[in-house]
Design a protein around this motif. Structure first.
Motif, PDB file in Angstrom:
ATOM      1  N   TRP A  65       0.823  -1.207   0.000  1.00  0.00           N
ATOM      2  CA  TRP A  65       0.000   0.000   0.000  1.00  0.00           C
ATOM      3  C   TRP A  65       0.859   1.260   0.000  1.00  0.00           C
ATOM      4  N   ASP A  66       2.007   1.161   0.657  1.00  0.00           N
ATOM      5  CA  ASP A  66       2.912   2.300   0.745  1.00  0.00           C
ATOM      6  C   ASP A  66       4.333   1.774   0.557  1.00  0.00           C
ATOM      7  N   PRO A  67       4.913   1.955  -0.635  1.00  0.00           N
ATOM      8  CA  PRO A  67       6.230   1.386  -0.951  1.00  0.00           C
ATOM      9  C   PRO A  67       7.361   1.874  -0.039  1.00  0.00           C
ATOM     10  N   SER A  68       7.171   2.989   0.666  1.00  0.00           N
ATOM     11  CA  SER A  68       8.228   3.487   1.550  1.00  0.00           C
ATOM     12  C   SER A  68       8.333   2.677   2.846  1.00  0.00           C
ATOM     13  N   ILE A  69       7.375   1.780   3.075  1.00  0.00           N
ATOM     14  CA  ILE A  69       7.382   0.963   4.303  1.00  0.00           C
ATOM     15  C   ILE A  69       8.085  -0.354   4.016  1.00  0.00           C
TER      16      ILE A  69
ATOM     17  N   SER B 277     -14.104  14.824  22.698  1.00  0.00           N
ATOM     18  CA  SER B 277     -13.126  15.280  21.714  1.00  0.00           C
ATOM     19  C   SER B 277     -12.591  14.112  20.900  1.00  0.00           C
ATOM     20  N   VAL B 278     -12.741  14.217  19.590  1.00  0.00           N
ATOM     21  CA  VAL B 278     -12.241  13.200  18.671  1.00  0.00           C
ATOM     22  C   VAL B 278     -11.048  13.795  17.931  1.00  0.00           C
ATOM     23  N   ASN B 279      -9.946  13.069  17.962  1.00  0.00           N
ATOM     24  CA  ASN B 279      -8.733  13.469  17.263  1.00  0.00           C
ATOM     25  C   ASN B 279      -7.964  12.179  16.984  1.00  0.00           C
ATOM     26  N   PRO B 280      -7.510  11.959  15.759  1.00  0.00           N
ATOM     27  CA  PRO B 280      -6.777  10.722  15.465  1.00  0.00           C
ATOM     28  C   PRO B 280      -5.611  10.463  16.414  1.00  0.00           C
ATOM     29  N   PHE B 281      -4.984  11.525  16.915  1.00  0.00           N
ATOM     30  CA  PHE B 281      -3.858  11.356  17.830  1.00  0.00           C
ATOM     31  C   PHE B 281      -4.268  10.734  19.168  1.00  0.00           C
ATOM     32  N   TYR B 282      -5.557  10.809  19.527  1.00  0.00           N
ATOM     33  CA  TYR B 282      -6.028  10.300  20.815  1.00  0.00           C
ATOM     34  C   TYR B 282      -6.275   8.793  20.812  1.00  0.00           C
ATOM     35  N   PHE B 283      -6.308   8.158  19.635  1.00  0.00           N
ATOM     36  CA  PHE B 283      -6.617   6.735  19.546  1.00  0.00           C
ATOM     37  C   PHE B 283      -5.358   5.913  19.307  1.00  0.00           C
ATOM     38  N   LYS B 284      -5.260   4.791  19.989  1.00  0.00           N
ATOM     39  CA  LYS B 284      -4.137   3.864  19.837  1.00  0.00           C
ATOM     40  C   LYS B 284      -4.706   2.467  19.561  1.00  0.00           C
ATOM     41  N   ALA B 285      -4.030   1.754  18.677  1.00  0.00           N
ATOM     42  CA  ALA B 285      -4.343   0.334  18.479  1.00  0.00           C
ATOM     43  C   ALA B 285      -3.358  -0.432  19.356  1.00  0.00           C
ATOM     44  N   VAL B 286      -3.880  -1.229  20.250  1.00  0.00           N
ATOM     45  CA  VAL B 286      -3.029  -2.016  21.138  1.00  0.00           C
ATOM     46  C   VAL B 286      -2.925  -3.413  20.532  1.00  0.00           C
ATOM     47  N   VAL B 287      -1.738  -3.734  20.033  1.00  0.00           N
ATOM     48  CA  VAL B 287      -1.495  -4.998  19.345  1.00  0.00           C
ATOM     49  C   VAL B 287      -0.459  -5.775  20.145  1.00  0.00           C
ATOM     50  N   ASP B 288      -0.889  -6.931  20.651  1.00  0.00           N
ATOM     51  CA  ASP B 288      -0.009  -7.768  21.478  1.00  0.00           C
ATOM     52  C   ASP B 288       0.671  -6.940  22.578  1.00  0.00           C
ATOM     53  N   ASN B 289      -0.144  -6.134  23.263  1.00  0.00           N
ATOM     54  CA  ASN B 289       0.278  -5.313  24.416  1.00  0.00           C
ATOM     55  C   ASN B 289       1.263  -4.194  24.076  1.00  0.00           C
ATOM     56  N   VAL B 290       1.249  -3.737  22.830  1.00  0.00           N
ATOM     57  CA  VAL B 290       2.036  -2.571  22.425  1.00  0.00           C
ATOM     58  C   VAL B 290       1.064  -1.595  21.767  1.00  0.00           C
ATOM     59  N   ALA B 291       1.085  -0.325  22.214  1.00  0.00           N
ATOM     60  CA  ALA B 291       0.182   0.693  21.672  1.00  0.00           C
ATOM     61  C   ALA B 291       0.820   1.382  20.472  1.00  0.00           C
ATOM     62  N   TYR B 292       0.081   1.444  19.364  1.00  0.00           N
ATOM     63  CA  TYR B 292       0.554   2.074  18.134  1.00  0.00           C
ATOM     64  C   TYR B 292      -0.311   3.292  17.806  1.00  0.00           C
ATOM     65  N   SER B 293       0.341   4.383  17.429  1.00  0.00           N
ATOM     66  CA  SER B 293      -0.363   5.581  16.977  1.00  0.00           C
ATOM     67  C   SER B 293      -0.856   5.366  15.556  1.00  0.00           C
ATOM     68  N   TYR B 294      -1.802   6.188  15.153  1.00  0.00           N
ATOM     69  CA  TYR B 294      -2.344   6.032  13.801  1.00  0.00           C
ATOM     70  C   TYR B 294      -1.275   6.366  12.767  1.00  0.00           C
ATOM     71  N   SER B 295      -1.421   5.779  11.598  1.00  0.00           N
ATOM     72  CA  SER B 295      -0.481   5.971  10.496  1.00  0.00           C
ATOM     73  C   SER B 295      -0.963   7.102   9.593  1.00  0.00           C
ATOM     74  N   THR B 296      -0.027   7.784   8.973  1.00  0.00           N
ATOM     75  CA  THR B 296      -0.413   8.815   8.008  1.00  0.00           C
ATOM     76  C   THR B 296      -1.114   8.201   6.794  1.00  0.00           C
ATOM     77  N   TYR B 297      -1.034   6.882   6.652  1.00  0.00           N
ATOM     78  CA  TYR B 297      -1.793   6.216   5.584  1.00  0.00           C
ATOM     79  C   TYR B 297      -3.294   6.445   5.774  1.00  0.00           C
ATOM     80  N   SER B 298      -3.697   6.821   6.980  1.00  0.00           N
ATOM     81  CA  SER B 298      -5.110   7.116   7.247  1.00  0.00           C
ATOM     82  C   SER B 298      -5.658   8.155   6.278  1.00  0.00           C
ATOM     83  N   TYR B 299      -4.796   9.069   5.822  1.00  0.00           N
ATOM     84  CA  TYR B 299      -5.248  10.112   4.906  1.00  0.00           C
ATOM     85  C   TYR B 299      -5.604   9.560   3.531  1.00  0.00           C
TER      86      TYR B 299
END
Length: 166
Positions: A65-69, A91-113
């Motif tokens: 989806w993103d060749p730079s990755i 308050s909704v802001n993409p920065f406020y949400f984290k995906a917790v995957v196998d007990n590690v929290a990840y911020s949203y990706s700019t691919y969201s755009y």
């Protein structure tokens, strides 16, 4: 015979203080919130909740989806429906949400755009008022081969959130 000046002052001062004390007591009796510190009825905070239902879609290898990755990452798309039940505003802001995957929290990706290109509505910045609902998606770059995913909200204020994975 006149009272001495000193005694008249003391009596006047006593009367003024008595009038002030009566005014303070009367004011407090007419304004119960001054005494209790709150004018909310008991239990109202228990009725407040944010209901966030979400689905998780794995788009697979993020590098397709993103060749730079670099290979080894996957894009997760989390589609959320957020419903405010009782708070003045949420308050909704993409920065406020984290995906917790196998007990590690990840911020949203700019691919969201770019999610609009994939048929999703991207979750943006908004204030959801009491009774309001908003729907949108965010993408997260996470390691491939994960075993569990949950969501987390880390905004500026604490809310009671019911996360419902659909």
């Amino acid at each position: 015979m006149k009272k001495p000046f000193f005694k008249r002052k003391v009596v006047l001062l006593g009367i003024v203080l008595l009038v002030i004390m009566i005014a303070v007591v009367a004011s407090a009796a007419n304004n119960p919130s001054t005494i209790s510190g709150t004018n909310k009825s008991p239990g109202t905070s228990q009725n407040k909740a944010m209901k966030i239902s979400y689905t998780v879609v794995n788009l697979g290898d993020a590098s397709q989806w993103d060749p730079s990755i670099a290979p080894g990452s996957a894009f997760l798309v989390v589609n959320m429906t957020i419903h405010n039940q009782g708070y003045d505003t949420f308050s909704v802001n993409p920065f406020y949400f984290k995906a917790v995957v196998d007990n590690v929290a990840y911020s949203y990706s700019t691919y969201s755009y770019k999610l609009g290109d994939e048929g999703y509505t991207r979750l943006g910045v908004a204030s959801v008022l009491d009774g309001g609902t908003i729907t949108g998606a965010l993408a997260f770059e996470v390691p491939q081969g994960y075993s569990q995913v949950s969501m987390q909200y880390q905004g500026l204020r604490t809310y009671s959130i019911d996360w419902i994975r659909a």
